[in-house]
Design an enzyme around this catalytic site. Structure first.
Site, PDB file in Angstrom:
ATOM      1  N   GLY A  73       5.215  -8.841  -1.178  1.00 42.75           N
ATOM      2  CA  GLY A  73       6.236  -9.643  -0.981  1.00 42.75           C
ATOM      3  C   GLY A  73       5.679 -10.966  -1.204  1.00 42.75           C
TER       4      GLY A  73
ATOM      5  N   GLY B 195     -25.673  -7.473   5.465  1.00 41.32           N
ATOM      6  CA  GLY B 195     -24.865  -7.963   6.682  1.00 41.32           C
ATOM      7  C   GLY B 195     -25.161  -7.304   7.704  1.00 41.32           C
TER       8      GLY B 195
ATOM      9  N   HIS C 133     -17.921   8.484  40.890  1.00 43.65           N
ATOM     10  CA  HIS C 133     -19.206   8.851  40.906  1.00 43.65           C
ATOM     11  C   HIS C 133     -19.188  10.345  40.115  1.00 43.65           C
ATOM     12  CE1 HIS C 133     -23.457   9.449  41.630  1.00 43.65           C
ATOM     13  NE2 HIS C 133     -23.333  10.451  42.236  1.00 43.65           N
TER      14      HIS C 133
ATOM     15  N   ARG D 137       0.802  -1.146  -0.076  1.00 44.16           N
ATOM     16  CA  ARG D 137       0.081  -0.135  -0.128  1.00 44.16           C
ATOM     17  C   ARG D 137       0.997   1.324   0.058  1.00 44.16           C
ATOM     18  NH1 ARG D 137      -5.459  -0.041   2.342  1.00 44.16           N
ATOM     19  NH2 ARG D 137      -5.004  -2.216   3.116  1.00 44.16           N
TER      20      ARG D 137
HETATM   21  P1  FAD Z   1      -4.510  -5.404   7.965  1.00 40.76           P
HETATM   22  O1  FAD Z   1      -4.565  -4.353   8.735  1.00 40.76           O
HETATM   23  O2  FAD Z   1      -5.095  -6.050   6.877  1.00 40.76           O
HETATM   24  O3  FAD Z   1      -2.841  -5.134   7.378  1.00 40.76           O
HETATM   25  C1  FAD Z   1      -2.255  -6.001   6.393  1.00 40.76           C
HETATM   26  C2  FAD Z   1      -1.627  -5.283   5.388  1.00 40.76           C
HETATM   27  O4  FAD Z   1      -0.515  -6.179   4.598  1.00 40.76           O
HETATM   28  C3  FAD Z   1      -2.262  -4.300   4.368  1.00 40.76           C
HETATM   29  O5  FAD Z   1      -1.847  -2.947   4.374  1.00 40.76           O
HETATM   30  C4  FAD Z   1      -1.830  -5.080   3.000  1.00 40.76           C
HETATM   31  O6  FAD Z   1      -1.620  -3.988   1.953  1.00 40.76           O
HETATM   32  C5  FAD Z   1      -0.468  -5.667   3.289  1.00 40.76           C
HETATM   33  N1  FAD Z   1      -0.365  -6.962   2.415  1.00 40.76           N
HETATM   34  C6  FAD Z   1      -1.147  -7.933   2.374  1.00 40.76           C
HETATM   35  N2  FAD Z   1      -0.494  -8.864   1.449  1.00 40.76           N
HETATM   36  C7  FAD Z   1       0.641  -8.443   1.208  1.00 40.76           C
HETATM   37  C8  FAD Z   1       2.096  -8.647   0.452  1.00 40.76           C
HETATM   38  N3  FAD Z   1       1.875  -9.965  -0.024  1.00 40.76           N
HETATM   39  N4  FAD Z   1       2.994  -7.868   0.445  1.00 40.76           N
HETATM   40  C9  FAD Z   1       2.836  -6.641   0.951  1.00 40.76           C
HETATM   41  N5  FAD Z   1       2.270  -6.075   1.781  1.00 40.76           N
HETATM   42  C10 FAD Z   1       0.920  -7.201   1.857  1.00 40.76           C
HETATM   43  N6  FAD Z   1     -10.930  -3.789  14.097  1.00 40.76           N
HETATM   44  C11 FAD Z   1     -10.823  -3.035  15.484  1.00 40.76           C
HETATM   45  O7  FAD Z   1     -10.211  -3.598  16.324  1.00 40.76           O
HETATM   46  N7  FAD Z   1     -11.617  -1.961  15.825  1.00 40.76           N
HETATM   47  C12 FAD Z   1     -12.457  -1.407  14.891  1.00 40.76           C
HETATM   48  O8  FAD Z   1     -13.177  -0.046  15.005  1.00 40.76           O
HETATM   49  C13 FAD Z   1     -12.335  -1.783  13.474  1.00 40.76           C
HETATM   50  N8  FAD Z   1     -12.907  -1.154  12.715  1.00 40.76           N
HETATM   51  C14 FAD Z   1     -12.895  -1.507  11.324  1.00 40.76           C
HETATM   52  C15 FAD Z   1     -13.429  -0.902  10.332  1.00 40.76           C
HETATM   53  C16 FAD Z   1     -13.456  -1.493   8.825  1.00 40.76           C
HETATM   54  C17 FAD Z   1     -14.537  -0.505   7.938  1.00 40.76           C
HETATM   55  C18 FAD Z   1     -12.867  -2.468   8.588  1.00 40.76           C
HETATM   56  C19 FAD Z   1     -12.794  -3.001   7.021  1.00 40.76           C
HETATM   57  C20 FAD Z   1     -12.040  -3.169   9.615  1.00 40.76           C
HETATM   58  C21 FAD Z   1     -12.004  -2.867  10.825  1.00 40.76           C
HETATM   59  N9  FAD Z   1     -11.650  -3.391  11.907  1.00 40.76           N
HETATM   60  C22 FAD Z   1     -11.546  -2.714  13.187  1.00 40.76           C
HETATM   61  C23 FAD Z   1     -10.561  -4.514  11.541  1.00 40.76           C
HETATM   62  C24 FAD Z   1      -9.168  -4.199  11.663  1.00 40.76           C
HETATM   63  O9  FAD Z   1      -8.931  -3.336  10.522  1.00 40.76           O
HETATM   64  C25 FAD Z   1      -8.358  -5.365  11.373  1.00 40.76           C
HETATM   65  O10 FAD Z   1      -8.822  -6.355  12.429  1.00 40.76           O
HETATM   66  C26 FAD Z   1      -6.707  -5.229  11.427  1.00 40.76           C
HETATM   67  O11 FAD Z   1      -6.490  -4.287  10.380  1.00 40.76           O
HETATM   68  C27 FAD Z   1      -6.044  -6.411  11.161  1.00 40.76           C
HETATM   69  O12 FAD Z   1      -4.684  -6.117  11.367  1.00 40.76           O
HETATM   70  P2  FAD Z   1      -3.767  -6.857  10.359  1.00 40.76           P
HETATM   71  O13 FAD Z   1      -2.172  -6.413  10.663  1.00 40.76           O
HETATM   72  O14 FAD Z   1      -3.756  -8.247  10.534  1.00 40.76           O
HETATM   73  O15 FAD Z   1      -4.140  -6.732   8.989  1.00 40.76           O
HETATM   74  P1  NAD Z   2     -19.200  -9.602  10.359  1.00 43.87           P
HETATM   75  O1  NAD Z   2     -18.793 -11.074  10.239  1.00 43.87           O
HETATM   76  O2  NAD Z   2     -19.286  -8.705  11.481  1.00 43.87           O
HETATM   77  O3  NAD Z   2     -20.875  -9.396   9.908  1.00 43.87           O
HETATM   78  C1  NAD Z   2     -21.199 -10.211   8.641  1.00 43.87           C
HETATM   79  C2  NAD Z   2     -22.879 -10.471   8.761  1.00 43.87           C
HETATM   80  O4  NAD Z   2     -23.261 -10.759   7.514  1.00 43.87           O
HETATM   81  C3  NAD Z   2     -23.327 -11.474   9.490  1.00 43.87           C
HETATM   82  O5  NAD Z   2     -24.092 -11.164  10.516  1.00 43.87           O
HETATM   83  C4  NAD Z   2     -23.711 -12.491   8.525  1.00 43.87           C
HETATM   84  O6  NAD Z   2     -24.653 -13.378   9.215  1.00 43.87           O
HETATM   85  C5  NAD Z   2     -24.009 -11.467   7.633  1.00 43.87           C
HETATM   86  N1  NAD Z   2     -24.142 -12.452   6.330  1.00 43.87           N
HETATM   87  C6  NAD Z   2     -23.290 -13.150   5.658  1.00 43.87           C
HETATM   88  N2  NAD Z   2     -23.639 -13.592   4.516  1.00 43.87           N
HETATM   89  C7  NAD Z   2     -24.889 -12.984   4.406  1.00 43.87           C
HETATM   90  C8  NAD Z   2     -25.878 -12.918   3.242  1.00 43.87           C
HETATM   91  N3  NAD Z   2     -25.402 -13.729   1.950  1.00 43.87           N
HETATM   92  N4  NAD Z   2     -26.800 -12.066   3.170  1.00 43.87           N
HETATM   93  C9  NAD Z   2     -27.018 -11.168   4.223  1.00 43.87           C
HETATM   94  N5  NAD Z   2     -26.330 -11.305   5.475  1.00 43.87           N
HETATM   95  C10 NAD Z   2     -25.076 -12.161   5.335  1.00 43.87           C
HETATM   96  O7  NAD Z   2     -18.480  -9.249   9.373  1.00 43.87           O
HETATM   97  P2  NAD Z   2     -18.153  -7.551   8.719  1.00 43.87           P
HETATM   98  O8  NAD Z   2     -19.406  -6.613   9.412  1.00 43.87           O
HETATM   99  O9  NAD Z   2     -18.163  -7.685   7.303  1.00 43.87           O
HETATM  100  O10 NAD Z   2     -16.874  -7.003   9.520  1.00 43.87           O
HETATM  101  C11 NAD Z   2     -15.681  -8.026   8.944  1.00 43.87           C
HETATM  102  C12 NAD Z   2     -14.698  -7.740  10.115  1.00 43.87           C
HETATM  103  O11 NAD Z   2     -14.224  -6.553  10.504  1.00 43.87           O
HETATM  104  C13 NAD Z   2     -15.300  -8.449  11.454  1.00 43.87           C
HETATM  105  O12 NAD Z   2     -14.811  -9.630  11.595  1.00 43.87           O
HETATM  106  C14 NAD Z   2     -15.021  -7.656  12.459  1.00 43.87           C
HETATM  107  O13 NAD Z   2     -14.272  -7.932  13.484  1.00 43.87           O
HETATM  108  C15 NAD Z   2     -13.965  -6.500  11.899  1.00 43.87           C
HETATM  109  N6  NAD Z   2     -14.650  -5.150  12.131  1.00 43.87           N
HETATM  110  C16 NAD Z   2     -14.616  -4.608  13.345  1.00 43.87           C
HETATM  111  C17 NAD Z   2     -14.980  -3.468  13.895  1.00 43.87           C
HETATM  112  C18 NAD Z   2     -15.049  -3.118  15.287  1.00 43.87           C
HETATM  113  O14 NAD Z   2     -14.140  -3.823  16.140  1.00 43.87           O
HETATM  114  N7  NAD Z   2     -15.658  -2.264  15.823  1.00 43.87           N
HETATM  115  C19 NAD Z   2     -15.568  -2.676  13.013  1.00 43.87           C
HETATM  116  C20 NAD Z   2     -15.676  -3.191  11.571  1.00 43.87           C
HETATM  117  C21 NAD Z   2     -15.096  -4.220  11.194  1.00 43.87           C
END
Ligand code: FAD
Ligand code: NAD
Length: 466
Positions: A118, A181, A445, A37
């Site tokens: 990578g 979802g 409190h 990225r």
């Molecule tokens: P990632 O953050 O996915 O990072 C992996 C990195 O590896 C990426 O930058 C990618 O480009 C890079 N990469 C992949 N393959 C390669 C390769 N072959 N070579 C080089 N680089 C590579 N979690 C929370 O705890 N709280 C939240 O509020 C929350 N909100 C979220 C909201 C959204 C919309 C989404 C999508 C996710 C959210 N999550 C949240 C989940 C959280 O983002 C992930 O659990 C977390 O980022 C995982 O960390 P990671 O380091 O495993 O992977």
């Molecule tokens: P999720 O697993 O939280 O929810 C997906 C939902 O989609 C489930 O309730 C599932 O039953 C439903 N679903 C699956 N197939 C379906 C279909 N064909 N039609 C209708 N419903 C369907 O996944 P997400 O909301 O995409 O989030 C992905 C991951 O990102 C989660 O594992 C979460 O831990 C992480 N995340 C975390 C935060 C946070 O910590 N606040 C915020 C955003 C994302």
């Protein structure tokens, strides 16, 4: 000459990978991190936790300004409007600041950022942008990506059918949004656009929202989101979508089978989960096969089956959460350095950052009961003086304790600040607390956290304020 270019080479600079790299460097190991990225920080900082929280915060302020909350507290405003471009600029600023901060930390800790994808050539050699780098230890921290839904093709550029990345970047408020979802992403981003004025319908396959959370919490979630104006179609699946111009038409069916119906929308958010990133990594070159769910299996020290190759974060089993990935990043680096790095996977809090927030740590009541008899204490936020004064009456705290030993097995909270409150529950559980320990801990409190103390008192049937 050194046998390897690096002691540690981390693939992926998300919260798992960048934290592993920093801790490895702090421990004196020569470290590189590969990231394809344009900015560091992974999903979390670029298209996940951080940008979503910027939009959540902005949309909360907008809602408070125009739904009468500010007026109730004597704050007079003129006509309230939303400027989506300004909100998006604020979000972009937060992302830029934080991703730049990681780049600064890499420089400070003398970590080489190898820019590009990578790919393993062998267990100790990773190719990046046509150049091979060797390392004694390689940490796979490649994270996860959106799970596609067959028949519902995402096109973020067009902006009609989007995934979370597209939904974070919409240039205007859609009139009608359908979220596929009813999980964390669907409810957080659905809440953002509902608050800003969209008419939001959530289609969820299961008969309740938020799978994985405690049953009482899931039931209450449905009531709260409906009350806020979201339409919920539970027990319903989307079987296909067509796009004509700027409109999508979805076909829905009851999950259990039955008559199909159609639903039109200006914007469809596909949020049905995420899947691990292993494609293109060259795992076949090191004889490492992902499991049936596409995850890389490790031992509790984060070693894979291949000597010198470790894995952490979303790419391995467990909840896909940034703080889980970060803790695993610290632990894997400490293990590589010959120390003992441990993550207690039984105590990982999870939070849904809606209003109110939904949070939990440990076992649900359903899971705890499968292991033996439990005692449950519950306390409503309506009876918490601070929540009541602030006009935040929704929610409760629920504590599940072992009926025999009183040890706390799980804590669940719905409250405006449940995400902050849950930290004390996690710490108490990490210290092996009994519900009595929490009940006899003095809480300031008036705070929302007093509801945790009262729920602990309720485990023995003796809360004060109900
Ligand atoms: P990632 O953050 O996915 O990072 C992996 C990195 O590896 C990426 O930058 C990618 O480009 C890079 N990469 C992949 N393959 C390669 C390769 N072959 N070579 C080089 N680089 C590579 N979690 C929370 O705890 N709280 C939240 O509020 C929350 N909100 C979220 C909201 C959204 C919309 C989404 C999508 C996710 C959210 N999550 C949240 C989940 C959280 O983002 C992930 O659990 C977390 O980022 C995982 O960390 P990671 O380091 O495993 O992977
Ligand atoms: P999720 O697993 O939280 O929810 C997906 C939902 O989609 C489930 O309730 C599932 O039953 C439903 N679903 C699956 N197939 C379906 C279909 N064909 N039609 C209708 N419903 C369907 O996944 P997400 O909301 O995409 O989030 C992905 C991951 O990102 C989660 O594992 C979460 O831990 C992480 N995340 C975390 C935060 C946070 O910590 N606040 C915020 C955003 C994302």
């Amino acid at each position: 000459m050194a046998e390897f270019d690096y002691d540690v080479l981390v693939i992926g600079a998300g919260p798992g990978g960048y934290v592993a790299a920093i801790r490895a460097a702090q421990l004196g190991l020569k470290t590189a991190c590969v990231e394809s990225r344009a900015t560091l920080g992974g999903t979390c900082l670029n298209v996940g936790c951080i940008p979503s929280k910027a939009l959540l915060h902005g949309s909360e302020l907008f809602e408070e300004a125009h739904d009468g909350t500010l007026a109730k507290f004597g704050v007079k405003t003129g006509k309230v409007e939303i400027d989506v471009a300004a909100l998006q600029a604020e979000k972009a600023g937060a992302v830029k600041g934080l991703t730049g901060g990681i780049e600064f930390l890499f420089k400070k800790n003398k970590i080489d950022w190898l820019k590009g994808l990578g790919t393993f050539k062998d267990a100790h050699t990773v190719e990046v942008a046509g150049k091979a780098y060797t390392a004694k230890n390689v940490v796979i921290a490649t994270g996860s990506s959106v799970t596609p839904l067959p028949g519902v093709d995402v096109d973020n550029d067009k902006g009609v059918i989007v995934d979370s990345t597209g939904a974070l970047a919409l240039p205007a408020v859609p009139k009608k949004m359908v979220v596929i979802g009813g999980g964390v992403i669907g409810l957080e981003l659905g809440s953002v656009w509902r608050r800003l004025g969209a008419d939001v319908t959530v289609v969820e396959f299961l008969d309740q929202l938020l799978p994985g959370m405690d049953g009482d919490v899931r039931k209450e979630a449905a009531r709260i989101f409906k009350k806020q104006g979201m339409e919920l179609k539970l027990g319903t699946k989307v079987t296909g979508a067509t796009v004509k111009g700027k409109k999508a038409t979805l076909t829905l069916e009851p999950a259990a089978g039955g008559d199909a119906e159609t639903l039109e929308a200006d914007c469809v958010l596909v949020a049905i989960g995420r899947r691990p990133n292993t494609e293109g990594l060259g795992l076949e070159n090191i004889g490492l096969e992902p499991n049936q769910r596409g995850q890389i299996e490790t031992g509790h020290d984060f070693r894979t089956r291949v000597d010198g190759v470790w894995a952490i974060g979303d790419v391995i089993p467990g909840p896909m959460l940034a703080h889980k990935a970060e803790d695993e990043g610290i632990a894997v680096a400490e293990n590589i350095a010959g120390q003992i790095g441990i993550v207690n996977h039984a105590v990982i809090p999870s939070v849904v950052y809606t209003t109110p927030e939904f949070a939990g740590v440990g076992l649900t009541e359903e899971a705890a009961k499968e292991r033996g008899p439990v005692k449950v204490g519950k306390f409503p936020m309506m009876a918490n003086s601070r929540a009541k004064t602030n006009g935040e009456p929704e929610g409760f705290v629920k504590i599940i304790a072992d009926a025999e030993t009183d040890r706390v097995l799980g804590v669940w909270a719905i409250a405006s600040v449940a995400g902050t409150m849950i930290a004390q529950a996690a710490q108490a559980m990490e210290f092996g607390a009994l519900s009595e320990d929490i009940a006899y801990t003095c809480h300031a409190h008036p705070t929302h956290s007093e509801a945790i103390k009262e729920a602990a008192m309720a485990v023995r049937g003796k809360p004060i304020h109900i």
